[in-house]
Design a protein around this motif. Sequence first.
Motif, PDB file in Angstrom:
ATOM      1  N   ILE A  10      12.228   9.579   0.644  1.00  0.00           N
ATOM      2  CA  ILE A  10      11.574   8.308   0.331  1.00  0.00           C
ATOM      3  C   ILE A  10      11.218   7.572   1.616  1.00  0.00           C
ATOM      4  CG2 ILE A  10      11.854   6.040  -0.751  1.00  0.00           C
ATOM      5  CD1 ILE A  10      13.749   7.321  -2.765  1.00  0.00           C
ATOM      6  N   VAL A  11       9.986   7.086   1.675  1.00  0.00           N
ATOM      7  CA  VAL A  11       9.587   6.189   2.756  1.00  0.00           C
ATOM      8  C   VAL A  11       9.580   4.767   2.220  1.00  0.00           C
ATOM      9  CG1 VAL A  11       7.627   5.388   4.153  1.00  0.00           C
ATOM     10  CG2 VAL A  11       8.264   7.794   4.167  1.00  0.00           C
ATOM     11  N   SER A  87      -3.403   2.288  12.978  1.00  0.00           N
ATOM     12  CA  SER A  87      -2.112   2.418  12.292  1.00  0.00           C
ATOM     13  C   SER A  87      -2.209   3.311  11.066  1.00  0.00           C
ATOM     14  CB  SER A  87      -1.580   1.034  11.895  1.00  0.00           C
ATOM     15  OG  SER A  87      -1.189   0.302  13.026  1.00  0.00           O
ATOM     16  N   ILE A  88      -3.349   3.300  10.400  1.00  0.00           N
ATOM     17  CA  ILE A  88      -3.525   4.202   9.258  1.00  0.00           C
ATOM     18  C   ILE A  88      -3.406   5.644   9.723  1.00  0.00           C
ATOM     19  CG2 ILE A  88      -5.173   5.080   7.554  1.00  0.00           C
ATOM     20  CD1 ILE A  88      -6.221   2.194   7.300  1.00  0.00           C
ATOM     21  N   GLY A  89      -4.048   5.961  10.851  1.00  0.00           N
ATOM     22  CA  GLY A  89      -3.954   7.320  11.394  1.00  0.00           C
ATOM     23  C   GLY A  89      -2.540   7.676  11.797  1.00  0.00           C
ATOM     24  N   LYS A  90      -1.848   6.747  12.451  1.00  0.00           N
ATOM     25  CA  LYS A  90      -0.464   6.995  12.865  1.00  0.00           C
ATOM     26  C   LYS A  90       0.455   7.140  11.657  1.00  0.00           C
ATOM     27  CE  LYS A  90      -0.930   4.639  17.325  1.00  0.00           C
ATOM     28  NZ  LYS A  90      -0.550   3.443  18.127  1.00  0.00           N
ATOM     29  N   ALA A  91       0.207   6.301  10.629  1.00  0.00           N
ATOM     30  CA  ALA A  91       1.026   6.378   9.415  1.00  0.00           C
ATOM     31  C   ALA A  91       0.829   7.727   8.715  1.00  0.00           C
ATOM     32  CB  ALA A  91       0.668   5.240   8.477  1.00  0.00           C
ATOM     33  N   LYS A  92      -0.398   8.196   8.677  1.00  0.00           N
ATOM     34  CA  LYS A  92      -0.657   9.513   8.067  1.00  0.00           C
ATOM     35  C   LYS A  92       0.144  10.598   8.783  1.00  0.00           C
ATOM     36  CE  LYS A  92      -4.756  10.783   6.710  1.00  0.00           C
ATOM     37  NZ  LYS A  92      -6.209  11.058   6.704  1.00  0.00           N
ATOM     38  N   LYS A  93       0.183  10.518  10.106  1.00  0.00           N
ATOM     39  CA  LYS A  93       0.936  11.514  10.878  1.00  0.00           C
ATOM     40  C   LYS A  93       2.427  11.426  10.557  1.00  0.00           C
ATOM     41  CE  LYS A  93       1.825  13.093  15.604  1.00  0.00           C
ATOM     42  NZ  LYS A  93       1.587  12.844  17.054  1.00  0.00           N
ATOM     43  N   MET A  94       2.968  10.202  10.492  1.00  0.00           N
ATOM     44  CA  MET A  94       4.388  10.028  10.163  1.00  0.00           C
ATOM     45  C   MET A  94       4.702  10.586   8.776  1.00  0.00           C
ATOM     46  SD  MET A  94       5.058   6.116  11.459  1.00  0.00           S
ATOM     47  CE  MET A  94       4.857   5.627  13.179  1.00  0.00           C
ATOM     48  N   ALA A  99       7.109  14.086   5.081  1.00  0.00           N
ATOM     49  CA  ALA A  99       6.823  14.674   3.760  1.00  0.00           C
ATOM     50  C   ALA A  99       7.586  13.985   2.626  1.00  0.00           C
ATOM     51  CB  ALA A  99       7.147  16.174   3.771  1.00  0.00           C
ATOM     52  N   PRO A 100       7.341  12.695   2.402  1.00  0.00           N
ATOM     53  CA  PRO A 100       8.071  11.979   1.347  1.00  0.00           C
ATOM     54  C   PRO A 100       7.594  12.355  -0.049  1.00  0.00           C
ATOM     55  CG  PRO A 100       6.383  10.561   2.262  1.00  0.00           C
ATOM     56  CD  PRO A 100       6.381  11.816   3.099  1.00  0.00           C
ATOM     57  N   ASP A 101       8.487  12.156  -1.014  1.00  0.00           N
ATOM     58  CA  ASP A 101       8.112  12.331  -2.417  1.00  0.00           C
ATOM     59  C   ASP A 101       7.446  11.070  -2.953  1.00  0.00           C
ATOM     60  OD1 ASP A 101       9.403  15.004  -3.114  1.00  0.00           O
ATOM     61  OD2 ASP A 101      11.063  13.907  -2.199  1.00  0.00           O
ATOM     62  N   ASN A 122      -2.408  11.426  -1.220  1.00  0.00           N
ATOM     63  CA  ASN A 122      -2.022  11.698  -2.620  1.00  0.00           C
ATOM     64  C   ASN A 122      -0.505  11.715  -2.828  1.00  0.00           C
ATOM     65  OD1 ASN A 122      -4.708  12.009  -3.706  1.00  0.00           O
ATOM     66  ND2 ASN A 122      -4.800  13.977  -2.618  1.00  0.00           N
ATOM     67  N   ILE A 123       0.189  10.861  -2.089  1.00  0.00           N
ATOM     68  CA  ILE A 123       1.630  10.689  -2.279  1.00  0.00           C
ATOM     69  C   ILE A 123       1.839   9.525  -3.248  1.00  0.00           C
ATOM     70  CG2 ILE A 123       3.826  10.166  -1.151  1.00  0.00           C
ATOM     71  CD1 ILE A 123       2.530  11.171   1.480  1.00  0.00           C
ATOM     72  N   PRO A 124       2.686   9.651  -4.257  1.00  0.00           N
ATOM     73  CA  PRO A 124       2.935   8.546  -5.198  1.00  0.00           C
ATOM     74  C   PRO A 124       3.370   7.278  -4.466  1.00  0.00           C
ATOM     75  CG  PRO A 124       3.888  10.568  -6.031  1.00  0.00           C
ATOM     76  CD  PRO A 124       3.430  10.865  -4.630  1.00  0.00           C
ATOM     77  N   THR A 125       2.860   6.136  -4.924  1.00  0.00           N
ATOM     78  CA  THR A 125       3.110   4.869  -4.237  1.00  0.00           C
ATOM     79  C   THR A 125       3.525   3.774  -5.210  1.00  0.00           C
ATOM     80  OG1 THR A 125       0.738   4.432  -4.394  1.00  0.00           O
ATOM     81  CG2 THR A 125       1.550   5.280  -2.295  1.00  0.00           C
ATOM     82  N   ILE A 126       4.408   2.901  -4.718  1.00  0.00           N
ATOM     83  CA  ILE A 126       4.905   1.757  -5.489  1.00  0.00           C
ATOM     84  C   ILE A 126       4.955   0.553  -4.557  1.00  0.00           C
ATOM     85  CG2 ILE A 126       6.887   0.790  -6.747  1.00  0.00           C
ATOM     86  CD1 ILE A 126       7.744   3.721  -7.319  1.00  0.00           C
ATOM     87  N   ILE A 127       4.503  -0.611  -5.039  1.00  0.00           N
ATOM     88  CA  ILE A 127       4.709  -1.847  -4.279  1.00  0.00           C
ATOM     89  C   ILE A 127       5.593  -2.784  -5.085  1.00  0.00           C
ATOM     90  CG2 ILE A 127       2.631  -1.765  -2.860  1.00  0.00           C
ATOM     91  CD1 ILE A 127       1.286  -3.677  -4.834  1.00  0.00           C
ATOM     92  N   HIS A 128       6.313  -3.633  -4.366  1.00  0.00           N
ATOM     93  CA  HIS A 128       7.176  -4.621  -5.005  1.00  0.00           C
ATOM     94  C   HIS A 128       6.796  -6.004  -4.501  1.00  0.00           C
ATOM     95  CE1 HIS A 128      10.780  -7.106  -5.704  1.00  0.00           C
ATOM     96  NE2 HIS A 128      10.982  -6.333  -6.743  1.00  0.00           N
TER      97      HIS A 128
END
Length: 366
Positions: A10-11, A87-94, A99-101, A122-128
């Motif tokens: 999890i990220v 940062s979007i590019g760096k975040a994609k690399k991280m 490899a989070p679920d 295409n990684i599942p995402t949730i915001i709070h």
Amino acid sequence: MKDQEKPLRIVLSGGGTGGHIYPALALAETIKQCSPDTKFLYIGSKRGLEKNIVPKFGYAFESLRIQGLKRSLSLDNIKTVYYLMTSIGKAKKMLKEFAPDVVIGTGGYVCAPVLYAAHLLNIPTIIHEQNSVAGVTNKLLSRFVDRICISFDDVRKDFAGQENKIVMTGNPRGQQVVTYLKEHPITSKSGVEVVIFGGSRGSEVINQAFVDAFDGLSDKPYHVTMISGAILYDDLLKALNGKKAKNITIVPYVDNMPELFAITDFVVCRSGATTLTELTALGLASLLIPSPYVTHNHQEANALSLVHQGAAEMILQKDLTGDAMVTVIDRYALDQTKRQKMAEEARKMGITNASNRIISIINDVL
């Protein structure tokens, strides 16, 4: 959590203020209790509080350089756009490396590149969303994420067009404080306890109102604990000019607020989302003094959510005086029936299984 051959990965992302950081950490704590092998990566900003807080909890931490847009025309906004794109590019690399679920964002500018990068991968995402008024970042991300978790019904209107994604979960901090008190029960308590504080750093305005209220609070048949904020402690004592009272204790900071809340009957405080989560989860009567210096005046909106249910009283900062503070404190500290009625209304609004609800959502999106 769902049965998996490999530990869940999890990220978490959230930054800028404790109100974004601590719900993420509270959720992680519950997930670890359910699935100890879960792996976490926390992605925050280089300048936010999270860079110091998160590593202390033992979680892997990576940072991005990000800042918010200025409301006026500014060259800084060019930097903001540049930081966002890089940062979007760096975040994609991280994300590819970890490899989070699932990726979960709890607010703050840093969530924008992290959650959007997850969407692109295409990684599942949730915001709070913790507040009753949605933050700019969460409003922007709502189009791209799989689920939107909320703590106040009033915030639904800020996610127009995304209603099918919204789930009322509450704030994970509420479940955390309730669990703490179950594990560390208070065995004895004497008298009515009133707690006054202005947030983790204190509030000069609330401190001054307390100074003005000191004589009116002295020698009452209830005890007052005043938490000044560490950097404001000496100034508060100087303003009191040596005044003391047997029923008043002044401290600069309290490390364990849940422990203090366990013996508290009435609270005077700001109306940040985390504080209100704790008050409602524990069923505490309160006088709320919203900070007028927050985005979209969301603390007043938060407070009104309780006031409209009879779960709190509110005094706007511009109307706050020592006399007004004493009047409201006396109304509830001296009247058990009124205090218990307000506390019960607060308890009705409390959600004490928020982390479990979010875990169910994680299972749903996997």
